[in-house]
Design a protein around this motif. Sequence first.
Motif, mmCIF file in Angstrom:
data_model
loop_
_atom_site.group_PDB
_atom_site.id
_atom_site.type_symbol
_atom_site.label_atom_id
_atom_site.label_comp_id
_atom_site.label_asym_id
_atom_site.label_seq_id
_atom_site.Cartn_x
_atom_site.Cartn_y
_atom_site.Cartn_z
ATOM 1 N N GLU A 91 -2.320 16.791 5.788
ATOM 2 C CA GLU A 91 -1.315 16.691 6.850
ATOM 3 C C GLU A 91 -0.259 15.645 6.523
ATOM 4 N N TYR A 92 -0.659 14.622 5.778
ATOM 5 C CA TYR A 92 0.305 13.584 5.400
ATOM 6 C C TYR A 92 1.537 14.231 4.756
ATOM 7 N N VAL A 93 1.253 15.128 3.832
ATOM 8 C CA VAL A 93 2.328 15.825 3.131
ATOM 9 C C VAL A 93 3.082 16.722 4.106
ATOM 10 N N GLY A 94 2.317 17.413 4.952
ATOM 11 C CA GLY A 94 2.941 18.288 5.940
ATOM 12 C C GLY A 94 3.869 17.530 6.879
ATOM 13 N N PHE A 95 3.502 16.314 7.224
ATOM 14 C CA PHE A 95 4.338 15.531 8.136
ATOM 15 C C PHE A 95 5.683 15.169 7.512
ATOM 16 N N TRP A 96 5.644 14.564 6.325
ATOM 17 C CA TRP A 96 6.952 14.154 5.789
ATOM 18 C C TRP A 96 7.806 15.343 5.387
ATOM 19 N N PHE A 147 13.116 10.091 2.042
ATOM 20 C CA PHE A 147 12.238 9.143 2.737
ATOM 21 C C PHE A 147 12.364 7.745 2.154
ATOM 22 N N TYR A 148 11.672 6.815 2.764
ATOM 23 C CA TYR A 148 11.652 5.443 2.286
ATOM 24 C C TYR A 148 10.276 5.128 1.746
ATOM 25 N N ILE A 149 10.273 4.406 0.635
ATOM 26 C CA ILE A 149 9.016 3.931 0.071
ATOM 27 C C ILE A 149 9.131 2.423 -0.009
ATOM 28 N N TYR A 150 8.077 1.724 0.265
ATOM 29 C CA TYR A 150 8.151 0.273 0.230
ATOM 30 C C TYR A 150 7.606 -0.237 -1.086
ATOM 31 N N ASP A 160 -5.028 13.800 -7.569
ATOM 32 C CA ASP A 160 -4.166 12.720 -7.086
ATOM 33 C C ASP A 160 -4.983 11.809 -6.169
ATOM 34 N N CYS A 161 -5.459 10.708 -6.737
ATOM 35 C CA CYS A 161 -6.264 9.788 -5.936
ATOM 36 C C CYS A 161 -5.461 8.542 -5.600
ATOM 37 N N LEU A 162 -4.139 8.619 -5.777
ATOM 38 C CA LEU A 162 -3.299 7.456 -5.522
ATOM 39 C C LEU A 162 -2.756 7.539 -4.102
ATOM 40 N N PRO A 163 -2.423 6.383 -3.529
ATOM 41 C CA PRO A 163 -1.920 6.421 -2.155
ATOM 42 C C PRO A 163 -0.616 7.214 -2.049
ATOM 43 N N LEU A 164 -0.516 8.010 -1.005
ATOM 44 C CA LEU A 164 0.663 8.867 -0.854
ATOM 45 C C LEU A 164 1.863 8.115 -0.282
ATOM 46 N N ASN A 187 3.007 10.181 -4.379
ATOM 47 C CA ASN A 187 3.739 11.149 -3.558
ATOM 48 C C ASN A 187 4.894 11.828 -4.279
ATOM 49 N N ILE A 188 5.417 11.216 -5.329
ATOM 50 C CA ILE A 188 6.532 11.863 -6.031
ATOM 51 C C ILE A 188 6.045 12.455 -7.346
ATOM 52 N N VAL A 189 5.548 11.593 -8.222
ATOM 53 C CA VAL A 189 5.125 12.056 -9.542
ATOM 54 C C VAL A 189 3.996 13.084 -9.424
ATOM 55 N N GLY A 190 3.033 12.806 -8.535
ATOM 56 C CA GLY A 190 1.914 13.732 -8.361
ATOM 57 C C GLY A 190 2.255 14.853 -7.396
#
Length: 643
Positions: free
Chosen positions: A138-143, A242-245, A284-288, A294-297
């Motif tokens: 859903e994380y992906v679905g949301f953004w 989007f914004y990434i910190y 992809d076990c890295l934080p989204l 979220n980009i490379v993966g």
Amino acid sequence: MLRLASCSSLLLLLKAVVGLPWFQSIGAVLVFYLGSGGWKFMKVFYKTIGRDVRGAFTLVRVKLQVKKHLREKNTVPIIFKECVRRHPNKTALIFEGTGASWTFKELDEFSNAVANFLYAEGFRSGDVIALFMENCNEYVGFWLGMAKMGVEAALINFNLRLDALEHCFSVSNSKAVIFGQEMSQAMTDVYAMMGKSVRLYCFGDCDRSAIPPSTEFIAPLLQSASRLPPKDPGRSFTDKLFYIYTSGTTGLPKAAIVVHSRYFRMAALVHYGFGMRSDDVIYDCLPLYHSAGNIVGMGQCILLGLTVVIKKKFSASRFWDDCAKYNCTIVQYIGEICRYLLNQPVREAESKHRVRMALGNGLRPAIWKEFMSRFRIPQIAEFYGATECNCSLGNFDNNVGSCGFNSRILPFVYPIRLMKVNEETMELIRSPDGICIPCQPGEPGQLVGRIIQSDPLRRFDGYVNESATNKKIAKNVFKHGDMAYLSGDVLVMDELGYMYFRDRTGDTFRWKGENVSTTEVEGILSKLLQQADVVVYGVEVPGTEGRAGMAAIADPDHKSDLEKFVKDLKKSLPGYAHPVFLRLLPEVNKTGTYKFQKTDMRKEGFDPSLVKDALYVLDSQQGKYIPLDDAVYQRIQSGKLKL
Ligand SMILES: *[C@@H]1O[C@H](CO)[C@@H](O)[C@H](O)[C@H]1NC(C)=O
Ligand SMILES: *[C@@H]1O[C@H](CO)[C@@H](O)[C@H](O)[C@H]1NC(C)=O
Ligand SMILES: *[C@@H]1O[C@H](CO)[C@@H](O)[C@H](O)[C@H]1NC(C)=O
Ligand SMILES: *[C@@H]1O[C@H](CO)[C@@H](O)[C@H](O)[C@H]1NC(C)=O
Ligand SMILES: *[C@@H]1O[C@H](CO)[C@@H](O)[C@H](O)[C@H]1NC(C)=O
Ligand SMILES: *[C@@H]1O[C@H](CO)[C@@H](O)[C@H](O)[C@H]1NC(C)=O
């Protein structure tokens, strides 16, 4: 003959890439040829022409696609739509936590529902909504849903709490927060500090009494939203996605802007550069909330139609079982992940998988070969590139230890360069006429990328904070009147143009007149200590020049044998690189992206009144580590103990 053919095709490519007239390119080749002695040039040419041509092909390919998307006013959601049309029933996402598997059609429909719902709630194109939850489909679905209606997501690090969290919400100007049920407590805590006009939506099984009272439950609301495509918000390829910190080494997180074209470029360069295939499955076990995850993966799924397996959180013990179970062919890594895997006992699954490529950054040269051979991974796809930087590099041809290359034959095809720098202050060193000085092979320098605002491939979109942006930009770098992005990283290039990561800003220190690379020492110490977490930094000692090395070692069970350690040290490292101080602690703090945090430890130094962990100092006369208590500390301070 073959070489000649590749040479002329390279020149053709060159023309396509930079539009340089022929004579100028040939001229540049000639300069190198004459300047280097012909035989050396021939050697470099022979060894790198294939790599350079392939690299240039990748650049041209991505560049042409970017041009096309610009012309057709495409965006990430529009490109995704094309993937859905091509294979609606292919698996897009699998969430390992629950086994939930979504096809492209399902991801499309979920994100449509998100877009339609948010529109009905009154959000409009250009608004920002923060997303604060752990990895899941859903994380992906949301953004993606937000992007479909022009709302920009602020992807918040789910490890943040209180001040840092509030800072992220406020600098992004978020009008609402969608948070996961697992973030209920953090949300309640931060809510007291936030403006009350921010609307809250909880996703998941939230306990009504444990969340701020105005929170709405988004899952049931989405159920009743339309799953048809929302109205196109008319965004363009250069608008914000989007914004990434970025978690700088010091201070509060900075919000970096990711525009659609940047998302595309990062994902596409990796895809074509490393030769991914449409039937690859990515683990992809890295934080989204981070660009690697979220980009490379994830970009491989959204833009290029690959299947991505999402893991809630990296787990060293489950890693290979997951890969085997989901038939993953590409795994992502970052920071210390590879070392954690090596640190695990041998398991059956580690040789029963189909992984053919490990993709990421930060694999230490010290464990590179061991990682490949033990886990039977034919290709390491190491790349370099910060979210906000356009000077990306990729190790496209599996060269051990490097994070990428720049052509030696035609270096100006790709406008990045290593420039001489004062490694302590990171200030660029300039020639008398005010221009920066490019490094020769073997000379460490800061990686800089030229800024050409008109070219979307080369744009620097910057941070939300203008003054933070200005700090990253230098003027008069390649020539008078130009601008360049400062990566803040020191790299070294070899004769063939391969780039090697040297160190993060300020991470070398001088001791006894020698430069000590913390990364190198960390790698070696960790090996001596059965792959324990080791962080090395320099600390100031009164009455001495430079900084003395200090190693913080994770030693939860108090089992380090310091006598053996000293003996091994002598065999492995020159004396000036031996850590003078040791700090044995239960655990070394890491960022959400598996990088060590050393700023605080460096500040605390070796003062036993500040540091509660066990401290040791290397007594050079006795040749062993002795406990560092207040008395010893005083002897060091007064210069009585020789270091
Ligand atoms: C996808 O699956 C649906 C239902 O299972 C089927 O009707 C449709 O034809 C499939 N589409 C394609 C392109 O295979
Ligand atoms: C993995 O591949 C095997 C053999 O090809 C197949 O039986 C299995 O269903 C696949 N697993 C997944 C999750 O796709
Ligand atoms: C880096 O960004 C700047 C700013 O837009 C751009 O001009 C420059 O060409 C970029 N460099 C690379 C290597 O992409
Ligand atoms: C922007 O960055 C500067 C320096 O990095 C900092 O002093 C300032 O407080 C920041 N402004 C905001 C609004 O965060
Ligand atoms: C150490 O680094 C400094 C500056 O980065 C350089 O001037 C010096 O020559 C180096 N010393 C050695 C011994 O490599
Ligand atoms: C690690 O992080 C915790 C929580 O933020 C902090 O209290 C602790 O002092 C940190 N430890 C070190 C060694 O920096």
